[in-house]
Motif scaffolding. Structure first.
Motif, PDB file in Angstrom:
ATOM      1  N   ALA A 106     -18.507 -24.538  -1.612  1.00 37.97           N
ATOM      2  CA  ALA A 106     -18.845 -25.237  -2.856  1.00 37.97           C
ATOM      3  C   ALA A 106     -19.403 -26.617  -2.555  1.00 37.97           C
ATOM      4  N   ILE A 107     -18.798 -27.306  -1.610  1.00 34.34           N
ATOM      5  CA  ILE A 107     -19.284 -28.651  -1.304  1.00 34.34           C
ATOM      6  C   ILE A 107     -20.669 -28.575  -0.682  1.00 34.34           C
ATOM      7  N   HIS A 108     -20.854 -27.627   0.200  1.00 34.46           N
ATOM      8  CA  HIS A 108     -22.152 -27.502   0.858  1.00 34.46           C
ATOM      9  C   HIS A 108     -23.261 -27.228  -0.153  1.00 34.46           C
ATOM     10  N   THR A 109     -22.932 -26.488  -1.209  1.00 33.54           N
ATOM     11  CA  THR A 109     -23.960 -26.179  -2.194  1.00 33.54           C
ATOM     12  C   THR A 109     -24.023 -27.231  -3.294  1.00 33.54           C
ATOM     13  N   GLY A 110     -23.200 -28.248  -3.190  1.00 37.88           N
ATOM     14  CA  GLY A 110     -23.290 -29.341  -4.158  1.00 37.88           C
ATOM     15  C   GLY A 110     -22.518 -29.106  -5.439  1.00 37.88           C
ATOM     16  N   ASP A 111     -21.688 -28.077  -5.464  1.00 39.90           N
ATOM     17  CA  ASP A 111     -20.905 -27.819  -6.670  1.00 39.90           C
ATOM     18  C   ASP A 111     -19.527 -28.471  -6.517  1.00 39.90           C
ATOM     19  N   ILE A 112     -19.479 -29.771  -6.717  1.00 39.33           N
ATOM     20  CA  ILE A 112     -18.263 -30.512  -6.403  1.00 39.33           C
ATOM     21  C   ILE A 112     -17.149 -30.194  -7.387  1.00 39.33           C
ATOM     22  N   GLU A 113     -17.536 -29.934  -8.637  1.00 42.16           N
ATOM     23  CA  GLU A 113     -16.504 -29.680  -9.639  1.00 42.16           C
ATOM     24  C   GLU A 113     -15.682 -28.453  -9.255  1.00 42.16           C
ATOM     25  N   THR A 114     -16.379 -27.416  -8.849  1.00 40.10           N
ATOM     26  CA  THR A 114     -15.679 -26.205  -8.408  1.00 40.10           C
ATOM     27  C   THR A 114     -14.790 -26.520  -7.214  1.00 40.10           C
ATOM     28  N   ALA A 115     -15.337 -27.313  -6.303  1.00 39.56           N
ATOM     29  CA  ALA A 115     -14.564 -27.637  -5.112  1.00 39.56           C
ATOM     30  C   ALA A 115     -13.265 -28.346  -5.495  1.00 39.56           C
ATOM     31  N   ILE A 116     -13.370 -29.303  -6.427  1.00 36.27           N
ATOM     32  CA  ILE A 116     -12.165 -30.049  -6.820  1.00 36.27           C
ATOM     33  C   ILE A 116     -11.165 -29.109  -7.483  1.00 36.27           C
ATOM     34  N   THR A 117     -11.658 -28.244  -8.362  1.00 35.80           N
ATOM     35  CA  THR A 117     -10.750 -27.303  -9.022  1.00 35.80           C
ATOM     36  C   THR A 117     -10.060 -26.405  -8.001  1.00 35.80           C
ATOM     37  N   ALA A 118     -10.824 -25.915  -7.059  1.00 35.41           N
ATOM     38  CA  ALA A 118     -10.245 -25.022  -6.053  1.00 35.41           C
ATOM     39  C   ALA A 118      -9.234 -25.771  -5.197  1.00 35.41           C
ATOM     40  N   LEU A 119      -9.554 -27.001  -4.885  1.00 35.19           N
ATOM     41  CA  LEU A 119      -8.641 -27.803  -4.070  1.00 35.19           C
ATOM     42  C   LEU A 119      -7.338 -28.051  -4.828  1.00 35.19           C
ATOM     43  N   ASN A 120      -7.471 -28.322  -6.115  1.00 35.25           N
ATOM     44  CA  ASN A 120      -6.266 -28.529  -6.922  1.00 35.25           C
ATOM     45  C   ASN A 120      -5.466 -27.253  -7.058  1.00 35.25           C
ATOM     46  N   ALA A 210     -17.336 -32.338   3.382  1.00 39.52           N
ATOM     47  CA  ALA A 210     -16.693 -31.034   3.539  1.00 39.52           C
ATOM     48  C   ALA A 210     -15.723 -31.064   4.720  1.00 39.52           C
ATOM     49  N   THR A 211     -16.157 -31.702   5.808  1.00 36.91           N
ATOM     50  CA  THR A 211     -15.269 -31.794   6.973  1.00 36.91           C
ATOM     51  C   THR A 211     -14.019 -32.607   6.636  1.00 36.91           C
ATOM     52  N   GLN A 212     -14.241 -33.699   5.908  1.00 35.93           N
ATOM     53  CA  GLN A 212     -13.081 -34.513   5.509  1.00 35.93           C
ATOM     54  C   GLN A 212     -12.071 -33.678   4.725  1.00 35.93           C
ATOM     55  N   VAL A 213     -12.599 -32.918   3.773  1.00 37.08           N
ATOM     56  CA  VAL A 213     -11.711 -32.107   2.945  1.00 37.08           C
ATOM     57  C   VAL A 213     -10.988 -31.086   3.810  1.00 37.08           C
ATOM     58  N   ASN A 214     -11.731 -30.450   4.688  1.00 37.61           N
ATOM     59  CA  ASN A 214     -11.127 -29.441   5.546  1.00 37.61           C
ATOM     60  C   ASN A 214     -10.011 -30.058   6.393  1.00 37.61           C
ATOM     61  N   ARG A 220      -2.404 -31.205   6.095  1.00 43.34           N
ATOM     62  CA  ARG A 220      -1.289 -30.988   5.200  1.00 43.34           C
ATOM     63  C   ARG A 220      -0.574 -29.686   5.535  1.00 43.34           C
ATOM     64  N   GLN A 221      -1.350 -28.690   5.976  1.00 40.48           N
ATOM     65  CA  GLN A 221      -0.720 -27.384   6.133  1.00 40.48           C
ATOM     66  C   GLN A 221      -0.254 -27.097   7.543  1.00 40.48           C
ATOM     67  N   THR A 222      -0.960 -27.613   8.507  1.00 40.25           N
ATOM     68  CA  THR A 222      -0.567 -27.277   9.873  1.00 40.25           C
ATOM     69  C   THR A 222      -0.194 -28.511  10.668  1.00 40.25           C
ATOM     70  N   LYS A 223      -0.293 -29.679  10.029  1.00 38.55           N
ATOM     71  CA  LYS A 223      -0.012 -30.940  10.700  1.00 38.55           C
ATOM     72  C   LYS A 223      -0.990 -31.192  11.851  1.00 38.55           C
ATOM     73  N   ARG A 224      -2.107 -30.427  11.843  1.00 36.65           N
ATOM     74  CA  ARG A 224      -3.129 -30.690  12.849  1.00 36.65           C
ATOM     75  C   ARG A 224      -4.414 -30.990  12.116  1.00 36.65           C
ATOM     76  N   ARG A 225      -5.214 -31.845  12.680  1.00 43.07           N
ATOM     77  CA  ARG A 225      -6.415 -32.242  11.995  1.00 43.07           C
ATOM     78  C   ARG A 225      -7.580 -31.351  12.390  1.00 43.07           C
ATOM     79  N   GLU A 226      -7.592 -30.896  13.601  1.00 47.76           N
ATOM     80  CA  GLU A 226      -8.793 -30.196  14.065  1.00 47.76           C
ATOM     81  C   GLU A 226      -8.407 -29.104  15.053  1.00 47.76           C
ATOM     82  N   ALA A 227      -9.384 -28.279  15.357  1.00 51.69           N
ATOM     83  CA  ALA A 227      -9.137 -27.166  16.259  1.00 51.69           C
ATOM     84  C   ALA A 227      -8.760 -27.695  17.646  1.00 51.69           C
TER      85      ALA A 227
END
Lengths: 280, 1033
Positions: A106-120, A210-214, A220-227
């Protein structure tokens, strides 16, 4: 090798070609070294390289690394295929991986509203407790609004900025600067922008956000920031540079060996080990 | 008011036709409010919270507060049904509102959000996502509460609901004990741990958590980390077999499990209790992974080094029989401190070693737990006072050394609790000084260095994850270090060597950098005119005042903890000398609820002539208002300071400490009063320069009032201070003090517990409605025999107490039976019960308090009559008049008698009907000194003492007291009794000597003169004998 290509060939819909190439190359290089470590020995070999050759990286570790990368970066189908083909034990489905992928998309395609809803929907606490991230997303949304109204009615963008961004910007000077810069897009024609402003319209901003969000979700979920592999790459770079500053006996260049032996010379620009694809 | 224009989403939520419609509108609302503080306020004002709570109440889970679990909690996330989705969304919304900060606490409480949320934490009835969100909402509320202005603190209420009601305790137990590896369950566990460590502060809550098996569940989680780290003692499963413990070794900790949170929760539950510390040590899973066994690897450099140290006399007994975990630690050469050498003399001689012989064998060998030796050991265990140290302690040292950040701090915290409770070997003290203290100091040093705070964080209501963790480390480390080094000279020295003092000073100074924005600034609003007046409207829709900023709360916590660390170090003379005088004004400012800019004493005197008349600003200080916790910590620090006569007369006086302390003495909070009265004890000493100004300010009235307090600590401290006050003052003042205190009350304080019986009964009925209030009973050994797990875990009474893990932890019945009969487990249970009895029996505690107060009361009388000697006769007469001569002598005699208590007849008291209480040396000494003072008066009074034949006979029994003080006092008394004022007293004096001789005192004195071990006593006895003989002739 064939299993791997099968995995990516079939699951390739969610993976970009550059990445696939990287993983391929890395994998090929590693397996190549493991199978032909004796034959590559040459008399002029540096002591360091001899030691490198002595290190045996178990294949299972490499596979785990790749799988970890696919999972963390959000490629569920490739991960599933890969673990099946590489004969890894069937891993648990990470419930968030699909959601993360959707948000990224969603972020890559510029649909931020959807992204925020999905994140919430995934975890409302992420945005609730991270004003910085929330601001980045909202600003991106503003950029998209400005992009949409290019030359036309700027009222939606103005209203959005007033209602959602201005209250935050008033409390934080960094936010204020960013908002002002973004608002400048409304004034200047988009064709002849200063590089600083043009960067806002570039797709890099989407990718960065998008990377920031990821990362936020992962943390939050794995206590790790990156691969884990990114960590390894950074560690390699750090180790090499600190070894060089201490004047340890090292070969002039240590190849990453990403593109096979024959391609090494061509790739000489990245000798500090920071490979461009992975550090973006 | 604002409800008139109810927006469409709200009405949709209220009157949705079906679940899916409701979910959709809740989702829309969520997108509206998440991350938007202003919009949260707007929605609350429109009454959205009430609707959310109604939804939750209308959608209760099928059977909440259900009975015993038959299913076990698997925690697999599943797809939610529609009504569950509605609940999930509502809970997420409540959590988000709670995230808005303290201003939302008012309306959340008003609509009853907490009970509605709590229905959703039962893991057996609710899908895991819902449990998780409910726990998150609770955590957010707890977080917001910590930022709320003092006074509006509701954390206590939440803690009481959560930790004292069996239903919620079971829910938390089920979550913690779940063996699911699902990520969502790990997060639930982490949140429960956070709730415990944030909210559990009261002793009764800590005990309830321990009794409900939560401490054991946490211990199991800790053991699973041991397994995951691969640090189980080798062959633990074989060693545990005879005790049925081999099945108890847990699975390794799954991914996502949070070690720091587990350790912090454990440390919050144990706190400073021996009983709970031992409960952790002998929790079955901990015993299973850490059997105490000697371990000798075939050839090992460590053991070689050990042997080398042993040869050079630098090791101690323990190092001779190292457990497996000890091999993970570096060897610390132990120079045996002088204080320890006497204890070590009881150990077997150093030449004998089993392990050295075993060194030659190739396989690792264990000794100590082979069945034969084991049986022998268990038989002897009755007499053995100490049992072997649990390997948990060296493991925690190892853990502290190998972890980082918060995990390191929390591991050190648990370790400190166990060490302070006395479950570590004595020589661990040196090891802790070398291995642990420097690590903690390093953490402090890192934090002091990294001082630059992001300017955005200065004013933001949110801090990012990294900063939050960093702050958590910095806040906790000084407190842990303070607890560790308190009362231990070598550890204080170690911390001092690591410059902990200087760092603590820097930290304290940093907290006094002014902070001008303390509350979250109100965001700019595009339509300011629509801002609703905050003070209007229903309580359910009224948004409260904004809370403090996280950085503010951080500063205050830092202040409290650096003061604690200073207090723990300043006790040590060497540390005190090294203290920079610049820091003292900062300490003094910490005694003010609303501090001003810290100034040195001289500057302050210049600014204001009389400190007591300064009108304090009521509003917020830019330096941060000091909550009670800081005031208490500052009082403790001052008390530590006032132990030094030099500092009492210089530093404290120069910095004008007296008046702030006096003001704190009148603080409404009892804990603060208690802490302040502790300082006052030392400030009222006759050589204290602050005494005069305190008396002028009216301290006598306050202390006399506190001597009547219900709080035994306050009674004790105020009697202590009064005792100091009546020394060397004019008679009129002495009489005034006695009058203010009330002679009747004084008698009740010192006489035979009559008053305290009543007090105790009252306190008891307040604490619980238990008709079986336990009295003078020792622990029951047969109490823990049979029966199953009881739900009523809140009872203090030992005979109802059940060590739950022994019966409850799920495992095959065969092992459970083995475990129930295992001598090792029985022994552990017995010791647990004894510890519990000693710690929790209110009667026993009341008696200890009573004795201490009685001693101070008697000393008060002694000082009342004492210096200056010119006024002696007048004061003795005054005391006789006020108290009554006979009453006084009766009381004194009763203190010397052996008391026999007849407990009520009860079924458990078989075989032991009476309990004998011997008088305590301190009390005896106080009694004798009262007599000494009476006897130092005129001959008439001496005659009075002599005529108390019963009393003298009782005294005669104490000549062979073990206490030097008692023997010395007796010699003094006899010298005084046969003292001859002038020639007119000669005959009377001779008679007195004759009386005494008749009672056999001379013979006893002569025995002392010849045979006492102390030179001082022999000399005193010699003087008394000489006096008696000359008086007689």
């Amino acid at each position: 090798m064939s299993s791997l290509s099968a995995a990516f060939g079939l699951g390739g819909s969610d993976i970009d070609p550059a990445l696939r190439e990287t993983i391929f190359a890395r994998f090929r290089e590693k397996t190549g070294r493991m199978t032909s470590s004796t034959s590559t020995t040459t008399p002029s070999k540096h002591a360091f390289e001899a030691r490198v050759a002595d290190v045996k990286a178990p294949k299972s570790d490499i596979n785990a690394l790749i799988l970890d990368y696919l999972m963390m970066e959000g490629y569920p189908m490739a991960a599933a295929k890969f673990s099946k083909e590489a004969n890894l034990q069937p891993h648990r489905e990470d419930p968030s991986i699909r959601a993360r992928q959707e948000i990224q998309h969603a972020i890559h395609t510029g649909d931020i509203e959807t992204a925020i809803t999905a994140l919430n929907e995934l975890d409302p606490e992420i945005l609730d407790k991270d004003p910085q991230l929330h601001f980045s997303l909202l600003r991106l949304q503003l950029v998209e609004l400005i992009r949409q109204c290019n030359g036309g009615d700027i009222n939606p963008a103005l209203e959005f900025a007033t209602k959602k961004l201005a209250p935050r910007a008033a409390m934080n000077t960094d936010f204020l600067k960013d908002l002002e810069k973004t608002m400048a897009l409304l004034i200047f024609p988009h064709e002849s922008l200063q590089p600083e402003l043009a960067a806002l319209l570039h797709s890099d901003l989407r990718r960065k956000t998008a990377t920031q969000v990821n990362e936020a979700v992962l943390l939050r979920q794995t206590k790790r920031r990156e691969a884990a592999i990114r960590h390894l790459v950074k560690m390699r770079a750090w180790a090499e540079s600190s070894a060089r500053t201490k004047k340890k006996d090292l070969p002039d260049r240590i190849e990453l060996g990403l593109h096979g032996d024959d391609n090494d010379r061509r790739d000489g620009t990245h000798e500090n080990g920071l490979e461009p694809m992975i550090t973006t | 008011m604002a409800r008139i224009q109810s927006p469409p989403i709200l009405s949709q939520i209220r009157v949705a036709r079906n679940y899916s419609e409701q979910v959709a509108s809740l989702r829309a609302l969520k997108d509206e409010v998440v991350g938007h503080a202003q919009r949260k306020e707007k929605w609350v004002q429109q009454g959205v919270l009430e609707s959310l709570v109604k939804i939750l109440q209308g959608n209760r889970p099928p059977s909440s507060l259900g009975g015993k679990e038959s299913r076990s909690y698997t925690g697999h996330p599943r797809n939610l049904t529609e009504d569950e989705l509605v609940r999930l969304q509502s809970l997420q919304l409540l959590a988000s509102f709670a995230n808005g900060g303290p201003s939302f606490l008012g309306p959340l409480h008003a609509v009853g959000a907490i009970p509605a949320i709590l229905y959703n934490i039962f893991p057996l009835e609710n899908p895991p996502q819902i449990v998780l969100t409910a726990l998150r909402a609770l955590c957010n509320i707890a977080d917001a509460t910590s930022l709320a202005a003092p006074g509006s603190d509701d954390a206590g209420a939440l803690a009481e609901t959560l930790f004292l009601l069996p239903g919620y305790l079971n829910a938390m137990y089920d979550i913690l004990a779940s063996d699911s590896t699902a990520a969502v369950v790990q997060e639930q566990k982490c949140l429960v741990c956070q709730l415990i460590s944030r909210l559990c502060k009261e002793t009764n809550q800590q005990n309830t958590l321990a009794d409900a098996g939560i401490l054991d569940a946490l211990a199991t989680m800790l053991a699973s980390f041991v397994v995951a780290r691969g640090e189980v003692v080798p062959r633990a499963e074989i060693l545990g077999e005879p005790d049925g413990l081999n099945e108890m070794i847990p699975d390794p900790a799954p991914r996502g499990a949070n070690l720091a949170a587990v350790l912090e929760a454990i440390s919050a539950i144990i706190a400073d209790s021996c009983f709970r510390a031992y409960q952790l040590i002998c929790s079955p899973t901990i015993m299973a992974v850490f059997p105490s066994a000697e371990f000798s690897p075939s050839a090992n450099q460590t053991s070689t080094a050990w042997n080398a140290l042993e040869m050079s006399g630098l090791s101690s007994h323990r190092a001779k029989n190292p457990g497996a975990i000890d091999y993970l630690l570096p060897i610390v050469p132990i120079k045996q401190p002088r204080s320890l050498s006497s204890q070590l003399a009881q150990f077997p001689p150093l030449g004998f070693s089993l392990s050295r012989e075993n060194l030659s064998q190739s396989t690792p060998t264990f000794s100590g737990w082979t069945p034969n030796r084991f049986d022998a050991g268990s038989r002897n265990s009755e007499t053995e006072a100490e049992e072997a140290e649990s390997p948990l302690i060296p493991w925690l040292i190892h853990l502290t050394r190998t972890t980082e950040g918060l995990e390191r701090v929390m591991a050190a915290s648990v370790l400190t609790s166990l060490f302070k409770a006395g479950f570590a070997n004595p020589d661990r003290e040196i090891a802790l000084g070398v291995l642990i203290v420097p690590l903690l100091c390093q953490l402090l040093r890192d934090s002091v260095k990294e001082k630059e705070v992001n300017p955005a964080t200065q004013t933001s209501a949110f801090v990012d994850q990294d900063t939050a963790v960093e702050w958590a480390i910095v806040e906790r480390t000084p407190g842990v270090l303070a607890r560790l080094v308190a009362d231990s000279q070598p550890l204080q020295q170690a911390a001092h060597d690591c410059r902990a003092m200087r760092m603590a000073c820097t930290m304290l100074k940093n907290t006094y950098e002014p902070l001008y924005t303390q509350t979250a600034p109100r965001p700019w609003s595009p339509n300011p005119d629509r801002d609703v007046d905050l003070s209007e409207g229903l309580s359910t829709c009224r948004v409260g005042p904004p809370g403090k900023l996280p950085i503010y709360a951080h500063k205050i916590k830092m202040r409290e903890n650096s003061l604690k660390l200073l207090a723990a170090m300043v006790i040590n003379d060497e540390c005190r000398k090294a203290l920079d005088q610049d820091i003292v004004p900062y300490m003094v400012e910490s005694l003010f609820p609303v501090p001003a800019k810290p100034k040195s004493g001289k500057e302050k005197l210049k600014a204001t002539d009389k400190v007591s008349e300064v009108i304090l600003p009521i509003d917020n200080s830019p330096y941060g208002n000091n909550p009670n916790s800081v005031l208490i910590a500052a009082c403790h620090l001052m008390r530590a300071f006032s132990r030094s006569v030099r500092d009492l007369r210089t530093t404290l006086e120069d910095n004008g400490v007296a008046m702030p302390i006096f003001r704190l003495l009148k603080h409404p909070d009892t804990e603060v009063q208690l802490a302040a009265s502790g300082v006052v004890c030392n400030m009222t000493l006759d050589f204290s320069p602050m005494r005069e100004s305190l008396i002028e300010a009216g301290i006598i009235k306050v202390l006399c009032e506190y001597a009547h307090s219900l709080n035994p600590g306050l009674r004790l401290n105020s009697m202590w201070a009064l005792k100091h006050l009546v020394l060397s003052v004019e008679n009129s003042l002495k009489k005034h003090i006695l009058e203010e205190l009330g002679s009747g009350w004084l008698v009740r304080l010192i006489c035979d517990e009559t008053e305290d019986e009543a007090l105790r009964a009252r306190a008891r009925s307040e604490r619980r409605g238990d008709p079986n209030a336990d009295d003078d009973e020792d622990m029951d050994t047969e109490g823990g025999g049979g029966g199953g797990y009881q739900d009523d875990t809140t009872s203090w009474s030992s005979k109802y107490w059940m060590w739950t893990p022994k019966y409850r932890t799920p495992c095959p019945p065969k092992f459970a039976a083995l475990r129930a009969q295992s001598p090792r487990m029985l022994r552990a249970e017995k010791r647990l019960q004894a510890l519990r009895e000693a710690e929790l029996n209110p009667t026993r505690k009341a008696r200890t308090d009573d004795l201490a107060i009685q001693e101070q009361g008697l000393c008060f009388i002694r000082n009342l009559m004492g210096q200056p000697s010119a006024s002696l006769m007048e004061m003795v007469d005054h005391v006789f008049e006020e108290i009554g001569q006979d009453i006084l002598f009766d009381i004194l005699a009763s203190k010397l008698r052996v008391k026999v208590l007849h407990p009520f007849t009860r079924r458990y008291s078989a075989g032991r009907d009476t309990r004998v209480l011997y008088p305590q040396a301190k009390v005896i000494e106080a009694v004798i000194y009262v007599l000494v003072h009476i006897a130092a008066s005129v001959p008439r009074h001496r005659q009075l003492v002599i005529s108390q034949i019963d009393l003298l006979k009782l005294l005669a029994q104490h000549f062979n007291s073990k206490d030097i003080g008692v023997r010395g006092a007796l010699c003094q008394l006899l010298t005084n009794l046969v003292w001859q004022d002038d020639s007119s007293d000669a005959t009377a004096c001779g008679q007195r000597a004759h009386e005494l001789r008749k009672l056999g005192f001379l013979a006893k004195l002569e025995t002392l003169e010849q045979a006492d071990s102390e030179l001082d006593i022999r000399e005193r006895a010699k003087a008394a004998v000489w006096q008696m003989k000359t008086g007689n002739s």
